[in-house]
Design a protein around this motif. Structure first.
Motif, PDB file in Angstrom:
ATOM      1  N   MET A   1      52.484  60.609  74.398  1.00 21.68           N
ATOM      2  CA  MET A   1      52.348  61.643  73.371  1.00 21.68           C
ATOM      3  C   MET A   1      53.249  62.842  73.676  1.00 21.68           C
ATOM      4  O   MET A   1      53.795  63.466  72.763  1.00 21.68           O
TER       5      MET A   1
ATOM      6  N   ALA B   1      56.204  64.246  71.238  1.00 27.07           N
ATOM      7  CA  ALA B   1      56.333  65.669  70.886  1.00 27.07           C
ATOM      8  C   ALA B   1      57.753  66.149  71.179  1.00 27.07           C
ATOM      9  O   ALA B   1      58.347  66.898  70.397  1.00 27.07           O
TER      10      ALA B   1
ATOM     11  N   TYR C   1      59.109  61.495  59.960  1.00 29.12           N
ATOM     12  CA  TYR C   1      57.905  61.178  60.731  1.00 29.12           C
ATOM     13  C   TYR C   1      56.654  61.525  59.934  1.00 29.12           C
ATOM     14  O   TYR C   1      56.557  62.602  59.365  1.00 29.12           O
TER      15      TYR C   1
ATOM     16  N   PRO D   1      52.476  61.494  60.593  1.00 32.90           N
ATOM     17  CA  PRO D   1      51.295  61.139  61.384  1.00 32.90           C
ATOM     18  C   PRO D   1      50.210  60.603  60.449  1.00 32.90           C
ATOM     19  O   PRO D   1      50.003  61.143  59.368  1.00 32.90           O
TER      20      PRO D   1
ATOM     21  N   ARG E   1      46.187  59.359  60.599  1.00 31.28           N
ATOM     22  CA  ARG E   1      44.997  59.196  61.442  1.00 31.28           C
ATOM     23  C   ARG E   1      44.218  57.957  61.011  1.00 31.28           C
ATOM     24  O   ARG E   1      43.898  57.791  59.833  1.00 31.28           O
TER      25      ARG E   1
ATOM     26  N   ARG F   1      49.552  58.308  50.657  1.00 29.60           N
ATOM     27  CA  ARG F   1      50.400  59.191  51.478  1.00 29.60           C
ATOM     28  C   ARG F   1      51.489  58.381  52.190  1.00 29.60           C
ATOM     29  O   ARG F   1      52.654  58.757  52.224  1.00 29.60           O
TER      30      ARG F   1
ATOM     31  N   ALA G   1      54.049  57.005  49.729  1.00 26.06           N
ATOM     32  CA  ALA G   1      54.921  58.084  49.246  1.00 26.06           C
ATOM     33  C   ALA G   1      55.946  58.427  50.313  1.00 26.06           C
ATOM     34  O   ALA G   1      57.121  58.692  50.016  1.00 26.06           O
TER      35      ALA G   1
ATOM     36  N   ARG H   1      45.416  69.118  71.034  1.00 29.60           N
ATOM     37  CA  ARG H   1      46.644  69.206  70.232  1.00 29.60           C
ATOM     38  C   ARG H   1      46.517  68.403  68.945  1.00 29.60           C
ATOM     39  O   ARG H   1      47.002  68.798  67.893  1.00 29.60           O
ATOM     40  N   LEU H   2      45.861  67.258  69.070  1.00 29.33           N
ATOM     41  CA  LEU H   2      45.713  66.395  67.892  1.00 29.33           C
ATOM     42  C   LEU H   2      44.637  66.914  66.951  1.00 29.33           C
ATOM     43  O   LEU H   2      44.482  66.396  65.852  1.00 29.33           O
TER      44      LEU H   2
ATOM     45  N   ALA I   1      41.308  67.649  58.540  1.00 34.51           N
ATOM     46  CA  ALA I   1      42.068  67.334  57.326  1.00 34.51           C
ATOM     47  C   ALA I   1      43.540  67.442  57.614  1.00 34.51           C
ATOM     48  O   ALA I   1      43.959  68.198  58.473  1.00 34.51           O
TER      49      ALA I   1
END
Lengths: 469, 623
Positions: free
Chosen positions: B508, B512, B522, B524, B526, B540, B543, B603-604, B623
């Motif tokens: 990770m 970063a 990029y 992310p 979840r 998402r 798209a 951080r996440l 969110a």
């Protein structure tokens, strides 16, 4: 920050500390640290050794250590004015302005005739927007030392911030007498331009100060060009794409030795004074900078490929050059802008350069955030990207000046005590008609500011219709 | 005279075994007079192994470099379950005579069965160099390549065997069938299993492999029938019994499955192997017996480490990360030319993520889209990192070898590397025109090689505009799940709990770094969001890729394609949330690694919550 002031007569420890102080002032921090460590081994509670160690720690970027060391030195020797004067600067750096003001007042109480103590306190008053008190401090410093550049400069900042430009410009000229300003002006006997029209000769315009200043005051180039047969410019290489947009400039140089002979010079930041700029006549005609169309087309295509097509595009920059003397107040971190990034239905484009872009690596929000900073080679690229986004949101750094000069929609996030050019108590600026100003409600209160911006961004987003690709 | 027995356990004297100076060996042929002793051992090996062993030890005392004797002794030790000794002896033969094919073959097989596939590959390739017309050389390489996730290349070698032997045996056909299963070509695999069974109906491995195929293809009844055939032939075979337990579990009877696994070691004749421990642990987890489950995982890992001889290679991992961070900086990359637009054809979508983050699920969902084909775990990026020094004619290793891109003759080398990737990926079946019902082929294919994010720098250079989907999941869930599975990715980090945590944090940090230093497309994603609201998440993702939303992606469990990784059984079920925040039941066991993960958890935007009930409101992903 000053570290001298201890008697060293017949005292080996005092001599060692004097050497350490000399090392510190000469930038030999390793040598200073070694000597101070030796001194503290001999006398662990020596207030001046602790104080000097605090100065060195501060210069090393270990601000918390600096504060702790200096507070110890003050506890041991509470009546040394210098210690209070110096810790005032540390508190300012740490954003502890109230404590800084207390320390500054204490320094003055202990040394009521020290002009530096007043000049120091004037800065803290500015940061707290206590402008009357700040002005009084600068005035008092100048009574004690009429040629003190720091006090003149601080006075200029307060006057300009209040919109008293006529008085402010004159005091602002003292900026070149500040200790760090020496390299900005040419050496030699050629005079600085007095603003009079010349029928022959060549004027050298100098891109002094930061990039933002160059961009902001470049608007005066046509005015200067109308008063000289020939103008040349000297600036850092990064500013070439900006100044190259002014056909009035015969040649642009980024090395002193390449500058042709000239008959007078003027820093760009000196032109508003010469042009008689007052609050009521600030020349706010934009755009005076444009993106290169081909380059804009290239970046537009790239953004179309890298971002969802139907989301409004908002460019972001959250930190300026770390070396700027007010960077701690004007810059923030990406995570402090979280409320803005949480606005749904927006794609963000980071224009951030330098170490502050590390924040992108740990951003995991839902909104797309494209890190363009590493791909922007020159300001020509930055301008091209600005031409392709719907809005720019940035702290007070060169990006907002570029966007403003290009007449792009731009929201500037200002510290509680902004730079003088943003004036006071207004949501707009006569310098850039397309710019909206967001002011902090309290020193370093980024969260509340980001919340306000986020709310406005949601409204802005709803008005933007992007065609689906 | 030094009479000490060798510590390796071979039975030989130290001076005739691990203390042997190979320079003192007699030349080949000099030991021929001792051949009768070898013949005696060969004759006795089946019925009187003690006698065979005595003859071999006597022979090797006189001629310690006698290759056939060493190999036979290795076979004997293997039968005694003494794998470490067997390995020592095989390595000695290969050291004495690098052209000994059969010893090389045996060594490769040994390495393969003890989980060292990368090293096995080296020896298997050597085997083929020694004996290119030897069918077993191709068979061996086919086996290894299939095992290490390169079944397309493996298939080539199996097919070579078919050209070299007049009558392929059932074993070869079964291997080929397994290979085809690994490629997701279930129908072809089934046909080859049928041939293998017809050729030799008494080979239980055929029935076992076939049963596994049907199980993966969700035909559980058929799998049970086939497994019965295998069980009739080899009722005590641990593989057969284990498969039965797996089937029982998939039939919804975890208690019965657990009992079957326990019976594998009931009589004391054998211990559970690493995979058996893992399966047992998963069943215990399913039954809510958390502490026992974790203990089973730990026991499996201990077994796996013992077989491998080491755990997480932390120093190597850290060194690699240090070099990648040092090379891929914005300042340096500004001088590296990017690859030009790629040639026409399907383009990659990189589904990144630590193993067990949900990448299989994401790929399975994406590959339901008519424009996206599943590439699975493509080893091509990894291969390129290995090949870069050679391809760029550099004296430096990767990544420093990329400095050659500044040289005039290498200015377009990134285009070549990019094309090599595409050719490699397409050749591995990542996207085949017509795969989705005729031309034109898909616009995109996925590459979900775990830990490809380690090479995000190279990916960014080759495909600066490729969509990157980084699947994130609560780090404690990831670490727990990796610990509960048998994986070799990431410097063997999965072999110990701390290794998983350390490698996760290291990876990770590296991601970063890349994200800060490069312009990357990029996204992310979840896992928790995907489970909570699959439609929003897929909208998402699509798209981001630039593909229109397709509701078929939400019916991924009906996707006839079967995933080839450890998650295969999970992605055949509709979305479930039982894996979300599973760590909470294991907090006590995970305590030692929490300090390693706390920074990245913060951080996440995750938190560490206690409790063993379902998803609490306060525990949802941010969110």
């Amino acid at each position: 920050m000053q570290g001298a002031g201890v008697s060293e007569a017949a005292d080996p420890l005092a001599a060692l500390l004097a050497e350490a102080s000399a090392d510190e002032q000469a930038g030999r921090l390793d040598a200073a640290e070694a000597k101070l460590a030796a001194a503290l081994r001999q006398a662990p509670d020596h207030p001046h050794a602790l104080h000097l160690s605090g100065i060195v720690a501060f210069r090393r970027g270990r601000e918390d250590d600096a504060q702790a060391l200096m507070e110890r030195s003050i506890a041991l020797a509470p009546d040394v004015a210098l210690y209070h004067r110096n810790i005032c600067a540390i508190y300012r750096a740490l954003g502890r302005l109230e404590e800084g003001r207390e320390a500054g007042l204490r320094a003055i109480a202990l040394a009521p005739d020290d002009p530096h103590a007043y000049a120091n306190l004037a800065i803290i008053h500015y940061d707290l927007l206590e402008l009357e008190a700040g002005l009084a401090c600068s005035d008092r410093a100048l009574e004690l030392s009429p040629e003190l550049p720091d006090a003149h400069f601080e006075r200029a900042e307060v006057l300009l911030l209040r919109g008293m430009l006529d008085e402010g410009w004159d005091e602002y000229e003292w900026r070149f007498k500040l200790p760090q300003a020496g390299r900005m002006l040419p050496k030699g006997e050629v005079p600085q331009w007095d603003g009079e029209r010349r029928n022959d000769g060549r004027l050298l315009l100098i891109g002094d100060q930061g990039f933002g200043d160059v961009i902001q005051f470049a608007r005066y180039i046509p005015w200067a060009a109308a008063r000289w047969p020939e103008i040349v410019a000297a600036c850092s290489a990064e500013m070439r794409p900006v100044l190259a947009q002014f056909p009035q400039i015969a040649s642009i140089h980024d090395r002193w030795e390449e500058v042709p002979s000239f008959d007078a010079y003027c820093p760009l930041s000196g032109l508003p004074r010469l042009a008689g700029t007052r609050a009521a006549n600030i020349p706010g005609t934009v755009p005076y900078l444009q993106a290169d169309p081909e380059r804009a087309l290239h970046w537009s295509g790239r953004l179309d490929r890298l971002l969802p097509p139907d989301l409004p595009r908002v460019a972001l920059a959250w930190a300026g050059r770390p070396a700027h003397n007010n960077d701690r107040n004007r810059s923030t971190t990406l995570d402090r802008l979280a409320p803005i990034l949480a606005v749904p239905g927006v794609a963000f484009v980071s224009l951030q350069k330098g170490p502050a872009r590390s924040g992108i690596g740990t951003y995991f929000g839902a909104a797309p955030l494209l890190n363009l900073g590493p791909s922007l080679e020159t300001f020509a690229d930055t301008m091209a990207v600005l031409a392709c986004v719907d809005l720019v949101i940035a702290v007070d750094t060169s990006v907002v000046h570029l966007a403003g000069a290009m007449a792009r929609p731009v929201w500037t996030l200002l510290p509680f005590a902004p730079d003088w050019r943003w004036l006071l108590n207004r949501p707009d600026t006569p310098w850039y008609p397309t710019m909206r100003l967001y002011r902090q409600a309290a020193p370093r209160a980024w969260d509340e500011l980001a919340g306000r911006v986020a709310a406005d961004l949601a409204g802005f987003r709803d008005k933007i219709q992007r065609p689906r690709a | 005279m030094d009479l000490r027995a060798c510590a390796c356990g071979s039975g030989l004297r130290h001076l005739r075994c691990c203390g042997l100076d190979l320079a003192t060996l007699s030349p080949p042929g000099a030991s021929e007079p001792l051949r009768p002793l070898l013949a005696e051992a060969q004759a006795a090996v089946a019925a009187q192994p003690e006698r065979a062993e005595a003859a071999l030890l006597a022979l090797l005392e006189l001629a310690p470099g006698f290759e056939e004797a060493l190999r036979l002794l290795a076979t004997l030790r293997s039968r005694q379950g003494r794998t470490a000794v067997e390995e020592v002896l095989l390595r000695r033969i290969v050291a004495i005579n690098p052209n000994n094919f059969w010893a090389t073959n045996d060594l490769a097989l040994l390495l393969l069965r003890t989980g060292r596939a990368a090293e096995a590959e080296t020896h298997a390739r050597n085997g083929l160099r020694i004996a290119p017309r030897e069918a077993q050389a191709h068979n061996l390489l086919g086996l290894v390549l299939t095992e290490i996730g390169r079944p397309h290349a493996g298939e080539h070698h199996y097919r070579q065997v078919l050209t070299l032997v007049a009558q392929p045996d059932a074993g070869l056909l079964a291997n080929l069938a397994w290979n085809l299963k690994s490629q997701g070509r279930a129908t072809e695999s089934r046909a080859v299993y049928e041939q293998a069974a017809a050729r030799d109906p008494d080979l239980y491995q055929t029935w076992l492999g076939w049963a596994r195929l049907e199980e993966a293809d969700r035909r559980l009844d058929r799998a049970r029938e086939l497994l019965e055939r295998a069980a009739q032939l080899a009722p005590d075979d641990p593989g057969v019994r284990m498969m039965s337990a797996i089937l029982t579990a998939r039939e919804g009877q975890p208690e019965a499955a657990l009992a079957e696994i326990n019976r594998l070691a009931d009589d004391g004749s054998r211990e559970l192997g690493p995979n058996e421990w893992m399966e047992k642990g998963r069943l215990l987890d399913q039954l809510g017996r958390t502490e026992e489950a974790f203990a089973a995982f730990a026991a499996g890992k201990a077994k796996a480490r013992a077989a491998l001889g080491h755990g997480y290679l932390a120093e190597q991992a850290a060194e690699q990360a240090r070099r990648l961070r040092g090379f891929f900086t914005a300042e340096r990359l500004a001088f590296i030319p990017r690859a030009r637009p790629a040639p026409a054809g399907p383009q990659p979508v990189f589904v990144l993520g630590f193993p067990r983050s949900g990448t299989t699920l994401v790929e399975q969902m994406l590959s339901c889209h008519p424009d996206i084909s599943a590439g699975d775990e493509l080893p091509v990026i990894h291969d390129l990192t290995q090949a870069v020094p050679r391809l760029l004619n550099s004296p430096l290793a990767y990544p420093e070898a990329l400095c050659e891109l500044w040289m005039a003759e290498q200015r377009t080398a990134l285009d070549r590397l990019r094309d090599l990737y595409l050719e490699g990926a397409w050749a591995l079946g990542a996207a085949m025109p017509g795969e989705h019902g005729g031309a034109p082929g898909p616009a995109w294919f996925t590459d979900k090689m775990p830990l490809n994010e380690t090479q995000l720098g190279l990916i960014g250079l080759l495909f600066p505009e490729a969509p990157l989907i980084h699947v994130l999941r609560h780090p404690l869930d990831v670490v727990l799940s990796v610990f509960a599975n048998q994986l070799t990715h990431g410097f063997f980090c999965a072999f110990e709990l701390e290794g998983v945590a350390r490698h996760y944090a290291l990876t990770m940090d590296l991601v970063a770094h890349y994200r800060a230093e490069m312009t990357l497309r990029y996204l992310p994603l979840r896992y928790e969001d995907l489970v909570a609201d699959p439609q929003a998440a897929m909208r998402r993702v699509l798209a981001h890729i630039g593909a229109p939303f397709d509701p078929a992606c939400l019916d991924f469990h009906a996707n006839p394609r079967h995933a080839r990784t450890a998650s295969y059984a999970q992605v055949t079920e509709p979305l479930y949330d039982r894996s979300v925040y599973r760590y909470r039941r294991y907090l006590r066991a995970l305590a030692p690694v929490i300090p390693l993960l706390e920074p990245v958890i913060a951080r996440l935007g995750y938190r560490i919550e206690t409790g063993d009930d379902g998803l609490g409101e306060q525990c949802k992903a941010p969110a």
